[in-house]
Structures are given as structure tokens and as C-alpha cells.
Design an enzyme around this catalytic site. Sequence first.
Site, mmCIF file in Angstrom:
data_model
loop_
_atom_site.group_PDB
_atom_site.id
_atom_site.type_symbol
_atom_site.label_atom_id
_atom_site.label_comp_id
_atom_site.label_asym_id
_atom_site.label_seq_id
_atom_site.Cartn_x
_atom_site.Cartn_y
_atom_site.Cartn_z
ATOM 1 N N MET A 122 0.828 -0.975 0.023
ATOM 2 C CA MET A 122 -0.141 0.154 0.217
ATOM 3 C C MET A 122 0.936 1.360 0.027
ATOM 4 O O MET A 122 1.926 1.268 0.357
ATOM 5 C CB MET A 122 -0.824 0.003 1.391
ATOM 6 C CG MET A 122 -2.227 -0.905 1.193
ATOM 7 S SD MET A 122 -3.078 -0.914 2.594
ATOM 8 C CE MET A 122 -3.979 0.583 2.493
ATOM 9 N N PHE A 123 0.416 2.160 -0.596
ATOM 10 C CA PHE A 123 0.967 3.702 -0.575
ATOM 11 C C PHE A 123 2.274 3.651 -1.522
ATOM 12 O O PHE A 123 3.109 4.469 -1.430
ATOM 13 C CB PHE A 123 1.390 4.003 0.815
ATOM 14 C CG PHE A 123 0.249 4.234 1.694
ATOM 15 C CD1 PHE A 123 -0.550 5.139 1.842
ATOM 16 C CD2 PHE A 123 0.279 3.093 2.658
ATOM 17 C CE1 PHE A 123 -1.636 5.005 2.686
ATOM 18 C CE2 PHE A 123 -0.488 2.807 3.687
ATOM 19 C CZ PHE A 123 -1.646 3.975 3.651
ATOM 20 N N GLN A 131 -6.490 -7.436 -6.475
ATOM 21 C CA GLN A 131 -6.386 -8.676 -5.330
ATOM 22 C C GLN A 131 -7.684 -9.015 -4.963
ATOM 23 O O GLN A 131 -7.843 -10.304 -4.385
ATOM 24 C CB GLN A 131 -5.433 -8.048 -3.933
ATOM 25 C CG GLN A 131 -6.194 -7.217 -3.221
ATOM 26 C CD GLN A 131 -5.588 -5.900 -3.563
ATOM 27 O OE1 GLN A 131 -5.375 -5.496 -4.773
ATOM 28 N NE2 GLN A 131 -6.202 -4.830 -2.770
ATOM 29 N N GLU A 179 -7.087 -2.524 -7.245
ATOM 30 C CA GLU A 179 -7.480 -3.172 -6.526
ATOM 31 C C GLU A 179 -7.703 -4.746 -6.731
ATOM 32 O O GLU A 179 -8.496 -5.533 -6.551
ATOM 33 C CB GLU A 179 -8.835 -2.923 -5.715
ATOM 34 C CG GLU A 179 -8.634 -1.422 -4.988
ATOM 35 C CD GLU A 179 -7.802 -1.187 -4.095
ATOM 36 O OE1 GLU A 179 -7.038 -1.995 -3.715
ATOM 37 O OE2 GLU A 179 -7.368 -0.195 -3.916
ATOM 38 N N GLY A 186 2.398 3.740 -5.048
ATOM 39 C CA GLY A 186 1.927 4.549 -6.121
ATOM 40 C C GLY A 186 1.414 3.706 -7.217
ATOM 41 O O GLY A 186 1.259 3.971 -8.241
ATOM 42 N N TYR A 238 -3.200 0.887 8.133
ATOM 43 C CA TYR A 238 -2.102 0.421 7.609
ATOM 44 C C TYR A 238 -0.872 1.434 7.392
ATOM 45 O O TYR A 238 -1.145 2.534 7.431
ATOM 46 C CB TYR A 238 -2.468 -0.062 5.955
ATOM 47 C CG TYR A 238 -3.471 -1.345 6.130
ATOM 48 C CD1 TYR A 238 -3.120 -2.747 6.385
ATOM 49 C CD2 TYR A 238 -4.632 -1.171 5.708
ATOM 50 C CE1 TYR A 238 -4.013 -3.707 6.268
ATOM 51 C CE2 TYR A 238 -5.650 -1.948 5.677
ATOM 52 C CZ TYR A 238 -5.256 -3.596 6.007
ATOM 53 O OH TYR A 238 -6.276 -4.386 5.818
ATOM 54 N N CYS A 275 9.264 3.774 3.977
ATOM 55 C CA CYS A 275 9.069 3.294 5.414
ATOM 56 C C CYS A 275 8.468 4.338 6.214
ATOM 57 O O CYS A 275 9.269 5.338 6.219
ATOM 58 C CB CYS A 275 10.193 2.592 6.047
ATOM 59 S SG CYS A 275 9.866 1.773 7.710
ATOM 60 N N THR A 300 -1.686 3.068 -7.563
ATOM 61 C CA THR A 300 -3.267 3.806 -8.423
ATOM 62 C C THR A 300 -2.749 4.727 -9.288
ATOM 63 O O THR A 300 -3.113 5.065 -10.429
ATOM 64 C CB THR A 300 -4.218 4.004 -7.361
ATOM 65 O OG1 THR A 300 -4.522 2.692 -6.707
ATOM 66 C CG2 THR A 300 -5.328 4.479 -8.008
ATOM 67 N N CYS A 339 11.400 4.647 9.175
ATOM 68 C CA CYS A 339 12.693 5.094 9.302
ATOM 69 C C CYS A 339 13.043 5.858 7.475
ATOM 70 O O CYS A 339 14.132 6.558 7.551
ATOM 71 C CB CYS A 339 13.669 4.053 9.098
ATOM 72 S SG CYS A 339 13.578 2.742 7.884
HETATM 73 N N1 LIG Z 1 2.090 6.363 4.670
HETATM 74 C C1 LIG Z 1 1.314 7.310 3.925
HETATM 75 N N2 LIG Z 1 0.345 7.638 4.250
HETATM 76 C C2 LIG Z 1 -0.585 8.371 3.683
HETATM 77 N N3 LIG Z 1 -0.343 8.524 2.530
HETATM 78 C C3 LIG Z 1 0.771 8.114 1.658
HETATM 79 C C4 LIG Z 1 1.820 7.455 2.546
HETATM 80 N N4 LIG Z 1 2.864 7.138 1.583
HETATM 81 C C5 LIG Z 1 2.518 7.563 0.931
HETATM 82 N N5 LIG Z 1 1.489 8.374 0.719
HETATM 83 C C6 LIG Z 1 0.890 8.985 -0.379
HETATM 84 O O1 LIG Z 1 0.059 8.138 -1.270
HETATM 85 C C7 LIG Z 1 0.588 8.336 -2.498
HETATM 86 C C8 LIG Z 1 0.280 7.150 -3.321
HETATM 87 O O2 LIG Z 1 -1.109 6.759 -3.363
HETATM 88 P P1 LIG Z 1 -1.725 5.606 -4.511
HETATM 89 O O3 LIG Z 1 -1.115 5.700 -5.827
HETATM 90 O O4 LIG Z 1 -2.961 5.483 -3.977
HETATM 91 O O5 LIG Z 1 -0.766 4.157 -3.756
HETATM 92 P P2 LIG Z 1 -1.350 2.653 -3.722
HETATM 93 O O6 LIG Z 1 -2.120 2.580 -4.889
HETATM 94 O O7 LIG Z 1 0.112 1.792 -3.990
HETATM 95 O O8 LIG Z 1 -1.855 2.465 -2.278
HETATM 96 C C9 LIG Z 1 1.844 8.951 -2.754
HETATM 97 O O9 LIG Z 1 2.099 9.688 -3.884
HETATM 98 C C10 LIG Z 1 1.751 9.521 -1.327
HETATM 99 O O10 LIG Z 1 1.266 11.193 -1.758
HETATM 100 C C1 LIG Z 2 -2.362 -5.266 3.374
HETATM 101 C C2 LIG Z 2 -3.948 -5.547 3.071
HETATM 102 C C3 LIG Z 2 -4.665 -4.540 2.605
HETATM 103 N N1 LIG Z 2 -6.083 -4.862 2.441
HETATM 104 C C4 LIG Z 2 -7.163 -3.599 1.840
HETATM 105 C C5 LIG Z 2 -6.896 -2.408 2.470
HETATM 106 C C6 LIG Z 2 -7.331 -1.529 1.331
HETATM 107 O O1 LIG Z 2 -8.517 -1.187 1.286
HETATM 108 C C7 LIG Z 2 -6.663 -2.345 -0.107
HETATM 109 C C8 LIG Z 2 -5.435 -1.790 -0.735
HETATM 110 O O2 LIG Z 2 -5.305 -0.579 -1.141
HETATM 111 P P1 LIG Z 2 -4.273 0.292 -1.950
HETATM 112 O O3 LIG Z 2 -4.870 0.975 -3.076
HETATM 113 O O4 LIG Z 2 -3.465 -0.644 -2.457
HETATM 114 O O5 LIG Z 2 -3.572 1.158 -1.078
HETATM 115 O O6 LIG Z 2 -6.571 -3.607 0.308
HETATM 116 C C9 LIG Z 2 -6.607 -5.872 2.830
HETATM 117 O O7 LIG Z 2 -7.760 -5.968 2.690
HETATM 118 N N2 LIG Z 2 -5.770 -6.789 3.563
HETATM 119 C C10 LIG Z 2 -4.593 -6.556 3.548
HETATM 120 O O8 LIG Z 2 -3.603 -7.645 4.175
#
Ligand SMILES: Nc1ncnc2c1ncn2[C@@H]1O[C@H](COP(=O)(O)OP(=O)(O)O)[C@@H](O)[C@H]1O
Ligand SMILES: Cc1cn([C@H]2C[C@H](O)[C@@H](COP(=O)(O)O)O2)c(=O)[nH]c1=O
Length: 284
Positions: A93-94, A171, A169, A96, A253, A225, A98, A228
Site C-alpha cells: 500500500m502507498f 487482489q 485493487e 503509487g 495500514y 517506510c 493507483t 525510517c
Molecule cells: N504512509 C502514507 N500515508 C498516507 N499517504 C501516503 C503514505 N505514503 C505515501 N502516501 C501518498 O500516497 C500516494 C500514493 O497513493 P496511491 O497511488 O493510491 O498508492 P497505492 O495505490 O500503491 O496504495 C503517494 O504519492 C503519497 O502522496
Molecule cells: C495489506 C492489506 C490491505 N487490504 C486492503 C486495504 C485497502 O482497502 C486495499 C489496498 O489498497 P491500496 O490501493 O493498495 O492502498 O486492500 C486488505 O484487505 N488486507 C490486507 O492484508
Amino acid sequence: MNSTRSIISMAMRSRLFPNPSSFRSPPPQLLPSIQSSPLLTSRAQPSPPLCLARSPFRSSSSCPAGAVLGAHDPLPMSSRSASGEIHVILGPMFAGKTTALIRRMQDEVDCGRSVAMVKSDRDTRYGLDSVVTHDGVKMPCFALSELSSFQDKLGTEAYDKLNVIGIDEAQFFEDLYDFCCNAADHDGKIVVVAGLDGDYLRRSFGSVLDVVPLADSVTKLTARCEICGRRAFFTLRKANETQTELIGGADVYMPVCRQHYIDGQVVLEATRTILRPEFNPGSK
Ligand SMILES: Nc1ncnc2c1ncn2[C@@H]1O[C@H](COP(=O)(O)OP(=O)(O)O)[C@@H](O)[C@H]1O
Ligand SMILES: Cc1cn([C@H]2C[C@H](O)[C@@H](COP(=O)(O)O)O2)c(=O)[nH]c1=O
């Protein structure tokens, strides 16, 4: 659940973060496999004006306005992929995922292709009519429970004209493998899949890894992370719930590096034990 999260947060911070600081990923950079994709260069052609396709579903309640984007008229067959393509974007997650998916779809629109985005209807975080990144970038989408309903939802004519299908999404889609196979191999579509490779316990999540052998390209993105600031490959769940599926964002998360995943799991397990009723006779 809030008190559980704050206990877990406090426990983790006292043990793991002598000098707590928060880290956010910078806007994700697309990796070379996507940036320099031959898809975007070799078949690029003068872009027709960006427009919303005249989808027969634009006025339908089941289809969000603008969920099909792209050229008014489909590209001539000669400029379309004969056998389709599959591109997979993975990561925690986070990371990038999407963001990369939306950019890729926008690039395809700019190249004159007709695109549609799909996400799982289990993810209700931001409503069902758009795919939304953690920092608020949006693209209209179809929210489906299973991918097999996509063609029906869109209608055969619109499906036939479609060049590119984005799946976010991934998965959560049990029929991901069959859908990707049919769409790319049989129907000649470009399919771009974005999803979590692993769950919060780092187990393979849904069918995302199953489509890797089908893929033209696979890109694993990393986050930063939260503890860190190093590269984060994993997703740590801060909440006490243990079921695989738990919809949520930064409240539940956090992205972590290997070291802080391992340390975090130790703290979380200890905290979950402490929170069991037998340790808290007065908590009922
Ligand atoms: N720990 C975090 N908590 C909240 N937002 C974050 C965090 N780390 C990064 N982000 C933001 O989330 C963006 C990426 O979002 P997104 O493309 O929706 O990621 P993913 O689909 O992989 O979850 C980054 O560009 C940043 O602005
Ligand atoms: C790790 C993990 C995630 N999920 C869920 C949480 C969010 O709703 C999505 C992931 O969204 P993102 O676009 O990748 O940020 O999945 C879950 O259901 N179970 C897990 O273990």
C-alpha cells in the site's frame, strides 16, 4: 478499535521510534519498464483531442459518467494490438500503484485509445464511481464484484471498441486470471493490472501473482517506510483484526521496510496478546 490502534501505535512508537518522525512517499516515479514501454512509443500517433467517449452507458445509472474515456471513434484495426498485452503493477500500500495506473490510462487516452477503468466494489473507501489515490487523484471507473460481469455492464458494442482496460485493487477479483487471459489473448485488449502482491502477513494476496506468468511486463513499486524513510516493500496492519480482507487506509495500514515489518509484527503480536480479555478482566 480506536483505543486498540492507539495502544498499538504507542507501543510501536515507544519501542521502534526513539525519535519519531513521519515519512511520506514522494510522488511515485514510474519504473523504466513502464516509462519506456514500447507500447507508448512505437504505436504512438498524433493524439486526437482528448474527449469522453460517447458511451451508450453515460446516462445509465449502472455506469459512472465518463467511465469509458478516449477517442470518439475506435482506432483503425491496423493500429491496435493484434494479440493484446498484460502489464502488472504490484507493491505494498502507498507505493503509487493507483497513481501509476491512472497515469498509464491517461497516456493511452492521449494516444487516442479508448480506455475503461474497473475496481472492486469491495473497496468502498471513496465511493464506487472513481478510482482514487491516497493523495486524491481520481479517475471514473466501473465498480464490480467480479470481472466476468464487465462485458455485460459495458455492452458488447462498447466492449468491442475498447482498447485498454485498467484494473485497480486486483487482489479482490477471484476471476482475474481468466479475465486477463480472455481479454488479452482472445479479445486483443491491453490490460493494465494494479494490486497488492502480498497481504499484511506477506502472503500472496488473491490472484495477483497468478497473472505474472501471463504478463508482458511486471513492475514492483515501493513505498517509503513510515518509521525510517527507507524503501518499504511491505504493509503493516496497525489494527487488531486478523481477517485477510480489511478495507482501510492510513488509519489501519502503514508501509514499512523489512526491519520495521519484523519489529512491528513482534510489537503487534505482543499488543494483541495483552488486549485479550483474559489479560483485561475489567475490560468487559
Ligand atoms: N504512509 C502514507 N500515508 C498516507 N499517504 C501516503 C503514505 N505514503 C505515501 N502516501 C501518498 O500516497 C500516494 C500514493 O497513493 P496511491 O497511488 O493510491 O498508492 P497505492 O495505490 O500503491 O496504495 C503517494 O504519492 C503519497 O502522496
Ligand atoms: C495489506 C492489506 C490491505 N487490504 C486492503 C486495504 C485497502 O482497502 C486495499 C489496498 O489498497 P491500496 O490501493 O493498495 O492502498 O486492500 C486488505 O484487505 N488486507 C490486507 O492484508
